[in-house]
Design a protein around this motif. Structure first.
Motif, PDB file in Angstrom:
ATOM      1  N   VAL A 188     -12.129  37.745   2.310  1.00 52.36           N
ATOM      2  CA  VAL A 188     -11.728  38.747   1.323  1.00 52.36           C
ATOM      3  C   VAL A 188     -10.236  38.601   1.053  1.00 52.36           C
TER       4      VAL A 188
ATOM      5  N   SER B  75      -8.577  40.648  -1.596  1.00 58.07           N
ATOM      6  CA  SER B  75      -7.995  41.870  -2.146  1.00 58.07           C
ATOM      7  C   SER B  75      -8.847  43.064  -1.758  1.00 58.07           C
ATOM      8  N   ALA B  76      -8.347  44.266  -2.055  1.00 57.13           N
ATOM      9  CA  ALA B  76      -9.054  45.494  -1.695  1.00 57.13           C
ATOM     10  C   ALA B  76     -10.453  45.502  -2.297  1.00 57.13           C
ATOM     11  N   THR B  77     -11.421  45.850  -1.484  1.00 56.15           N
ATOM     12  CA  THR B  77     -12.807  45.834  -1.939  1.00 56.15           C
ATOM     13  C   THR B  77     -13.679  46.623  -0.971  1.00 56.15           C
ATOM     14  N   LYS B  78     -14.939  46.811  -1.338  1.00 57.21           N
ATOM     15  CA  LYS B  78     -15.918  47.419  -0.447  1.00 57.21           C
ATOM     16  C   LYS B  78     -16.903  46.347  -0.004  1.00 57.21           C
ATOM     17  N   VAL B  79     -17.223  46.349   1.275  1.00 55.43           N
ATOM     18  CA  VAL B  79     -18.220  45.420   1.787  1.00 55.43           C
ATOM     19  C   VAL B  79     -19.268  46.191   2.572  1.00 55.43           C
ATOM     20  N   GLU B  80     -20.468  45.665   2.551  1.00 59.10           N
ATOM     21  CA  GLU B  80     -21.553  46.239   3.349  1.00 59.10           C
ATOM     22  C   GLU B  80     -22.046  45.171   4.307  1.00 59.10           C
TER      23      GLU B  80
ATOM     24  N   GLN C 211     -20.795  50.436   5.767  1.00 59.45           N
ATOM     25  CA  GLN C 211     -20.005  50.158   4.581  1.00 59.45           C
ATOM     26  C   GLN C 211     -18.523  50.333   4.923  1.00 59.45           C
TER      27      GLN C 211
ATOM     28  N   THR D 128     -14.527  50.145   3.337  1.00 55.10           N
ATOM     29  CA  THR D 128     -13.592  50.024   2.219  1.00 55.10           C
ATOM     30  C   THR D 128     -12.331  49.368   2.751  1.00 55.10           C
TER      31      THR D 128
ATOM     32  N   LEU E 247      -8.733  48.255   2.552  1.00 53.54           N
ATOM     33  CA  LEU E 247      -7.518  48.595   1.812  1.00 53.54           C
ATOM     34  C   LEU E 247      -6.301  47.828   2.307  1.00 53.54           C
TER      35      LEU E 247
ATOM     36  N   TYR F 237      -9.054  30.983  -2.843  1.00 53.84           N
ATOM     37  CA  TYR F 237      -8.689  32.105  -3.706  1.00 53.84           C
ATOM     38  C   TYR F 237      -7.220  31.961  -4.110  1.00 53.84           C
TER      39      TYR F 237
END
Length: 223
Positions: free
Chosen positions: A16, A18-23, A61, A63, A65, A117
């Motif tokens: 990852v 950048s800021a994101t949500k992962v499950e 889940q 988040t 940051l 990336y």
């Protein structure tokens, strides 16, 4: 992850930038002998609660940051046996690192780092003793040239190489969630280095010829 048998934990790397949500989800194989397991989620060694459960599946889940939320997350299923899986959440790694470049005095060295990336910025460092010193090509334009052929690739060109340029160099990519570093080693050899084996052979031949000449001269004189 689909968990089936006990033994070595399954592992997966998740990149990852950048800021994101992962499950993250662990699902028990329907054919597994493990029934109604006790499920524990951990971040490192700290136990955390899973946020959702369906039939034979447990998820959390997250988040993301900042870099403090990166690391290793694991799900552990316990019953008659134990099954586990580990998720490694990490910033993009540097490709082309851990290389040794060998060249000669007076030549030009080019070192390359890249990531999958696009980072926000690239920085090059040179190891000076126990310190890492940032390379500023604008202040040392006659020695260093830093360029980006693509947003995810950086080049460091070192001009007019001397033996003092032999060192460990680092490229650092800055992402919103953290930084990733790559290590490259530069070895600058004397221009005479390739000639040393040849000169050693020439010296041996001269010594041999001289020995033969002296032996023959001594033998004739003795006669």
């Amino acid at each position: 992850f689909l968990l089936g048998v006990s033994g070595t934990p399954l592992e997966r790397n998740i990149t990852v930038a950048s800021a994101t949500k992962v499950e993250l989800s662990c699902k028990l194989d329907p054919n597994s002998h493990l029934k109604n397991p006790q499920v524990t989620w951990k971040k490192g060694n700290e136990t955390i609660s899973h946020t959702s459960k369906s039939e034979n599946s447990w998820s959390i889940q997250i988040t993301l940051l900042d870099s403090t939320q990166l690391g290793n997350y694991s799900c552990i299923l316990k019953g008659e046996e134990e099954i586990s899986a580990v998720f490694h959440l990490q910033v993009p790694k540097i490709e082309g690192k851990d290389k040794t470049i060998i060249t000669y005095e007076g030549d030009i060295a080019v070192m390359v780092c890249q990531t999958q990336y696009t980072p926000m910025a690239w920085t090059w460092y040179m190891t000076n003793g126990s310190k890492e010193v940032a390379i500023n090509d604008s202040l040392q334009a006659d020695k260093y040239v830093i360029s980006r052929q693509a947003a995810n690739i950086t080049h460091l060109k070192i001009l007019k190489l001397t033996k003092e340029d032999s060192s460990v160099y680092w490229c650092e990519a800055a992402f919103a969630l953290g930084r990733s570093k790559g290590k490259l080693e530069l070895k600058v050899l004397s221009i005479m280095a390739p000639l040393k084996p040849f000169l050693a052979i020439v010296a041996e031949v001269i010594i041999l010829v001289t020995t033969i000449f002296l032996y023959e001269w001594y033998s004739k004189r003795k006669e």
